[in-house]
Design an enzyme around this catalytic site. Structure first.
Site, PDB file in Angstrom:
ATOM      1  N   CYS A   4       8.391  -8.882   0.559  1.00  0.00           N
ATOM      2  CA  CYS A   4       8.668  -9.339   1.832  1.00  0.00           C
ATOM      3  C   CYS A   4      10.097  -9.423   2.165  1.00  0.00           C
ATOM      4  O   CYS A   4      10.668  -8.505   2.529  1.00  0.00           O
ATOM      5  CB  CYS A   4       8.062 -10.692   2.044  1.00  0.00           C
ATOM      6  N   HIS A  31       2.675 -11.014  -0.486  1.00  0.00           N
ATOM      7  CA  HIS A  31       2.969 -11.905  -1.576  1.00  0.00           C
ATOM      8  C   HIS A  31       2.243 -12.083  -2.991  1.00  0.00           C
ATOM      9  O   HIS A  31       1.575 -12.933  -2.687  1.00  0.00           O
ATOM     10  CB  HIS A  31       3.217 -13.357  -1.227  1.00  0.00           C
ATOM     11  N   GLU A  80       3.021 -12.836  -5.856  1.00  0.00           N
ATOM     12  CA  GLU A  80       3.140 -14.096  -6.618  1.00  0.00           C
ATOM     13  C   GLU A  80       2.655 -15.440  -6.094  1.00  0.00           C
ATOM     14  O   GLU A  80       2.703 -16.290  -6.655  1.00  0.00           O
ATOM     15  CB  GLU A  80       4.800 -14.325  -6.487  1.00  0.00           C
TER      16      GLU A  80
END
Lengths: 201, 322
Positions: free
Chosen positions: A86, A183, A185
């Site tokens: 991002c 994302h 994560e």
């Protein structure tokens, strides 16, 4: 050999990337240390770096101040693998504009040959989750978490498109650079981080 | 990997629809809490104009919070403080690339709906404004837009999370230029987190049930919080932060980031100070860097500050019992 992986910790969701990378190392059975890095000295010792999600203007400006932006650029140019997520993808890009504001003046690494549009899917209310696919890197199904996400409008000839959502490019690879607008994560699936570790190894 | 403790997956604010032909979901806890995670180690600055918002962005703020008046002016003006003008909010959204937040009154469901329709990135249900409902906060699960709420204790923080808050900040005492109350609130929260973690580790469920009753929240949320040993959402410091050293101090107490209200734009050196507070927040671990940041400001230009013991209005008490 033990891998030394750093998560760039100037601003953004650093802890989540530490956790995902550690879990990915465990699953792969590979030895390595994962730590937060902020300074040129810390960056110099790394085998691979993650540029996490956050605000790209903030991360760019602050990493310019202490010389870490320059060090990261040198290391990537010398072949160190990097995963940009991002805001991290925005930092890596050669060209960036904002969906509403237009041309932005922000520090960039100017390495990834793509044209990025910031806030491409709209504001936070339009943030979304969607099932996506990355067949070329053998991750057929993945939960894409898109938070005020950018998208990639154009790619250079050395850039491999890994995934698209409708007409927008959302994940790319260019030699030692891996970058996503979503994302990984924030999910419990560590396949993206595993793929990145295999790029370092 | 972020904690989703207390999540209501089928809440009204979760929307399933198609983006062109692709099925997508909006307003999930991953998206709302995830948004707050992107702000971590950053500074959110209160602003009242486009010009201030641009100064904030150039200084490296991760977001701006739009108000009609800065908290210290709200305090001076008295009367009823309401949400900011929508036109001002939208002008700011058109002028900066960073996320834009705005405040609504505690319990004022329709100010929140208006802010959601205006497309702000996060809504602060804030004690700086005059509460609209003394007995209820907004049921934030009904919204697709994430909310941040203030808290002075673990009990308050968990009640807000249970109502759907995606982020917590300390209340402090807004508009005073005095950081003392924010320090009390974060230390109390940390103490209480340590307490429930040790109860959890001792496997004494009965005491956790007792805590849940005392906090007036569900047992599951208390147990989950005790297990992870921290709030299940991002936690920022707010209330009275005025200098780079204030920001660094609160980061050192375990806050995930900083809100600055009147501290920057009520000071006479706003531009330098905005930059200095950002630098001190990022590099708080290095005292020499914090000193460099502190050197960028002039104490003679700081907001005068108020003694929190002699205030007519204690904003922090608003909404605390509900």
């Amino acid at each position: 050999m033990s891998l030394n992986i750093g998560v760039f910790a100037v601003q953004g969701d650093v802890e989540e990337n530490l956790a995902s990378t550690r879990a990915a190392l465990d699953e792969l059975g590979i030895k390595g240390t994962v730590s937060t890095v902020k300074t040129p000295d810390q960056i110099a010792k790394l085998d691979g770096i993650i540029l996490p999600g956050g605000e790209s203007t903030t991360i760019g400006q602050l990493s310019l101040v202490n010389g870490s932006l320059k060090k990261i650029k040198e290391k990537i140019e010398a072949g160190m693998p990097v995963m940009g997520i991002c805001a991290g993808l925005i930092l890596l890009a050669k060209e960036v504009k904002d969906h509403t504001v237009g041309k932005t003046e922000q520090p960039l690494l100017d390495l990834l040959d793509v044209k990025v549009e910031r806030n491409s899917f709209g504001r936070q209310r339009n943030s979304f989750e969607a099932d996506i696919s990355m067949e070329s890197i053998k991750i057929p199904k993945f939960k894409g978490v898109f938070i005020r996400a950018p998208s990639i409008l154009e790619v250079g000839k050395n850039v491999e498109v890994i995934s698209k959502l409708n007409e927008k490019t959302i994940a790319v690879k260019q030699k030692n650079i891996l970058a996503t607008v979503f994302h990984p994560e924030l999910t419990h699936d560590v396949s993206m981080h595993k793929y990145f570790i295999n790029m370092i190894k | 990997m972020i904690p989703l403790s207390g999540d209501i997956p089928n809440a009204k604010g979760v929307v399933h629809e198609n983006l062109e032909s692709k099925p997508i979901s909006r307003g999930t806890s991953t998206l709302k809490r995830g948004f707050a995670h992107m702000l971590k180690n950053g500074v959110v600055m209160d602003v009242t104009t486009v010009e201030q918002a641009q100064i904030a962005e150039e200084a490296g703020a991760v977001s701006v919070m739009v108000l009609d008046k800065l908290p210290s002016d709200v305090r001076k003006a008295g009367g009823v403080a309401r949400t900011a003008s929508i036109r001002v909010i939208q002008d700011i959204m058109d002028a900066v690339t960073i996320p834009v937040m705005a405040k609504c009154r505690i319990g004022h469901v329709y100010e929140a709906k208006v802010l959601e329709e205006a497309d702000v990135d996060m809504i602060d249900e804030s004690e700086v404004l005059t509460p609209a409902d003394e007995n209820h906060h907004i049921w934030k699960w009904d919204f697709t837009t994430p909310f941040v709420n203030g808290a002075r204790s673990l009990a308050e923080a968990l009640r807000r999370v249970e109502e759907g808050a995606a982020m917590i900040r300390t209340k402090g005492e807004p508009g005073t230029g005095n950081v003392a109350e924010a320090v009390i609130h974060i230390k109390k929260l940390n103490d209480e987190l340590r307490t429930i973690k040790s109860i959890y580790d001792s496997k004494d469920n009965q005491d956790l049930v007792k805590m849940a009753r005392e906090f007036k929240v569900s047992y599951d949320l208390v147990e989950e919080t005790a297990r992870i040993g921290r709030l299940p959402v991002v936690n920022f410091a707010a209330g009275g932060i005025s200098t780079p050293a204030d920001a660094a101090y609160l980061m050192s107490l375990g806050c995930d980031g900083i809100f600055v209200g009147s501290g920057i734009f009520k000071a006479e050196d706003a531009k330098e100070r905005a930059r200095a507070v950002v630098l001190a927040t990022t590099f708080w671990e290095d005292a020499d860097k914090v000193m460099e940041a502190q050197k960028m400001i002039d104490e003679r230009h700081s907001i005068l500050g108020l003694d929190v013991h002699n205030l007519e209005l204690r904003m922090q008490e608003r909404g605390s019992t509900a």
